[in-house]
Design a protein around this motif. Structure first.
Motif, mmCIF file in Angstrom:
data_model
loop_
_atom_site.group_PDB
_atom_site.id
_atom_site.type_symbol
_atom_site.label_atom_id
_atom_site.label_comp_id
_atom_site.label_asym_id
_atom_site.label_seq_id
_atom_site.Cartn_x
_atom_site.Cartn_y
_atom_site.Cartn_z
ATOM 1 N N THR A 185 -36.088 -58.537 1.791
ATOM 2 C CA THR A 185 -35.470 -58.990 2.840
ATOM 3 C C THR A 185 -35.566 -60.765 3.192
ATOM 4 N N LEU A 186 -34.565 -61.150 3.910
ATOM 5 C CA LEU A 186 -34.683 -62.571 4.211
ATOM 6 C C LEU A 186 -35.902 -62.916 4.781
ATOM 7 N N ASP A 187 -36.537 -62.252 5.857
ATOM 8 C CA ASP A 187 -37.909 -62.704 6.477
ATOM 9 C C ASP A 187 -39.069 -62.464 5.613
ATOM 10 N N ARG A 188 -38.940 -61.650 4.695
ATOM 11 C CA ARG A 188 -40.078 -61.610 3.728
ATOM 12 C C ARG A 188 -40.126 -62.767 2.657
ATOM 13 N N MET A 208 -30.593 -71.501 7.658
ATOM 14 C CA MET A 208 -29.605 -71.445 8.711
ATOM 15 C C MET A 208 -29.969 -69.879 9.343
ATOM 16 N N GLN A 209 -30.151 -69.027 8.652
ATOM 17 C CA GLN A 209 -30.222 -67.628 9.255
ATOM 18 C C GLN A 209 -31.472 -67.466 10.135
ATOM 19 N N PRO A 210 -31.173 -66.877 11.275
ATOM 20 C CA PRO A 210 -32.189 -67.062 12.595
ATOM 21 C C PRO A 210 -33.399 -66.178 11.971
ATOM 22 N N LEU A 213 -35.327 -68.587 9.946
ATOM 23 C CA LEU A 213 -35.911 -69.728 10.483
ATOM 24 C C LEU A 213 -37.134 -69.288 11.487
ATOM 25 N N SER A 214 -36.933 -68.166 12.144
ATOM 26 C CA SER A 214 -37.980 -67.856 12.970
ATOM 27 C C SER A 214 -39.377 -67.706 12.030
ATOM 28 N N VAL A 215 -39.136 -67.255 11.072
ATOM 29 C CA VAL A 215 -40.254 -67.135 10.049
ATOM 30 C C VAL A 215 -41.089 -68.619 9.705
#
Length: 451
Positions: A185-188, A208-210, A213-215
């Motif tokens: 996944t993008l957040d991982r 760019m992906q929220p 970015l949040s990570v």
């Protein structure tokens, strides 16, 4: 005809490549131990650390080029190489001499002999990338570079390069890649890339992906590190594309108009802006780079195998796009260029562990003819499999078992006002470059190994 290699250099290269049997180890303990054995060279030079999915090499080269133009002695560590192993380790854009590779590899081998692995599991067995990183850092320290631009190999948190304490950390962007190692996944993946963030060291990112970015922002906040974001804290404006690209940079503190880069592709403007934001952070850390050097460095920057024109009439371009995200960016560049040519011939080969359907879907609909091939590399996708996939989308598909034969086929099918694009993998580009480019410029051949 390839250049002859000195026997001891060839033996050293064979040793380094044999280390691939140890696979990829995402762990820092071996790297820390190796650096100690080499006298902690990473503590002897200032550094810029660059992670991300795409654009690491170009961004690194923009930064290195601006620093060189400002008069600094600049180390550059990137991967993979296209033709010769020595390309990975450069000072002021000159590859490491083969004799120094031999000497430093011997130091690593001697240091490891009789040394236990950091986890006490037995003798130390470093990986290909761990040894290459140790050679690079020892070379930069020994040659007294003023600053080194260091690109991660994979991920960031557990990457061998993550022993440096940089003046600025850069995360170019985040996309799905190496999911078997970094997570699906993008957040991982963002979590792994954000592992390069150090206490109080500013972070520049093009993510760019929220969810990514949040990570990154959470990791940075935990370490007291300021994050500067593309399109929010700094951005390009007034972009004019052509042979060269001109743009305005609206930065964190500085604004510059009418900047020029000679790398093709709209995405290279974003990479240049990441580099400019990094230079702003370096200035704040006391590294002086004046506007003249900044402009000249951007303009002089070249990065091999990224929309690189290596032959004319017909024009032959090499581009190392090797995942769907980079193929989409390449597709945008092709759309911009297509009007300048009568027809476009695609020479493509892809590694079997890549999302080859995603790459094919992005590129094949834009071209007039396709020649399918494969790089000289064990993980290459078979020509037959790739050709079958492409024939679902296109009516004019030929095949050749080697990149050399594929380029010959493409040239045979092309007129002088056509364009030939060789892409799908950096290994494909390396094979093509060995045939089409010499050390002094187009034509001729080079010897070397990829990894």
């Amino acid at each position: 005809m390839s250049m002859p290699l000195d026997g001891s250099y060839q033996e050293t290269i064979d040793y380094i490549y044999a280390l691939q049997k140890h696979g990829i180890k995402l762990a820092l303990s071996n790297s820390v131990r190796l650096m100690e054995l080499m006298g902690n060279p990473q503590q002897k030079f200032r550094a810029v650390h660059v992670a991300g999915t795409n654009g690491k090499g170009s961004t690194s080269m923009f930064i290195a080029s601006m620093l060189m133009a400002a008069g600094y002695r600049v180390g550059l560590y990137t991967s993979p190489h296209l033709v010769s192993f020595t390309e990975r380790i450069r000072i002021n854009n000159v590859p490491i001499p083969e004799a120094r590779v031999v000497e430093l590899a011997q130091q690593v081998r001697s240091g490891c002999r009789g040394t236990c692995a950091a986890d006490g599991s037995g003798p130390m067995s470093p990986t290909f990338f761990e040894v290459t990183t140790a050679i690079a850092f020892a070379y930069f320290a020994g040659e007294g570079v003023d600053i080194a631009v260091i690109e991660t190999g994979m991920g960031g948190r557990l990457d061998s390069t993550n022993v440096v304490m940089p003046l600025v950390s850069i995360i170019t962007n985040i996309d799905l890649e190496h999911t078997e190692f970094l997570g699906g996944t993008l957040d991982r993946i963002a979590g792994e890339k954000a592992g390069i963030v150090k206490p109080g060291v500013p972070v520049v990112t093009g993510a760019m992906q929220p969810e990514a970015l949040s990570v990154i922002e959470r990791e940075a906040e935990a370490r007291g590190a300021r994050v500067y974001r593309l399109s929010k804290d700094f951005m390009p404006a007034d972009i004019r594309q052509g042979g060269a690209q001109r743009f305005e940079y609206r930065g964190i503190r500085n604004h510059y108009s009418a900047l020029t880069i000679n790398m093709l592709g709209r995405y290279q403007v974003d990479n240049a802006c990441l580099a400019l934001a990094a230079i702003e952070c370096l200035r704040a850390a006391g590294v002086a780079v004046d506007e003249t050097a900044l402009r000249r460095g951007l303009e002089k920057a070249r990065w091999e195998g990224r929309m690189e024109r290596v032959s004319e009439r017909p024009d032959v371009y090499l581009d190392g796009a090797h995942n769907p995200a980079s193929a989409q960016r390449l597709a945008e560049t092709i759309r911009d260029l297509k009007s300048s040519y009568r027809k476009l011939v695609l020479v493509i080969g892809i590694l079997g562990d890549k999302d080859y359907r995603g790459i094919v879907d992005a590129l094949v609909p834009l071209v007039d003819r396709v020649v399918v091939s494969k790089p000289h590399y064990s993980r290459a996708l078979e020509v037959r499999v790739l050709a079958e996939e492409i024939r679902k989308l296109h009516g004019s598909v030929a095949a050749a078992e080697t990149i050399g034969d594929a380029i010959a086929l493409a040239r045979g099918a092309a007129e002088s006002d056509d364009m030939i694009l060789v892409t799908g993998s950096l290994y494909v580009v390396g094979d093509a470059r060995a045939l089409l480019v010499s050390r002094d410029g187009p034509s001729g051949a080079l010897a070397g190994l990829k990894g």
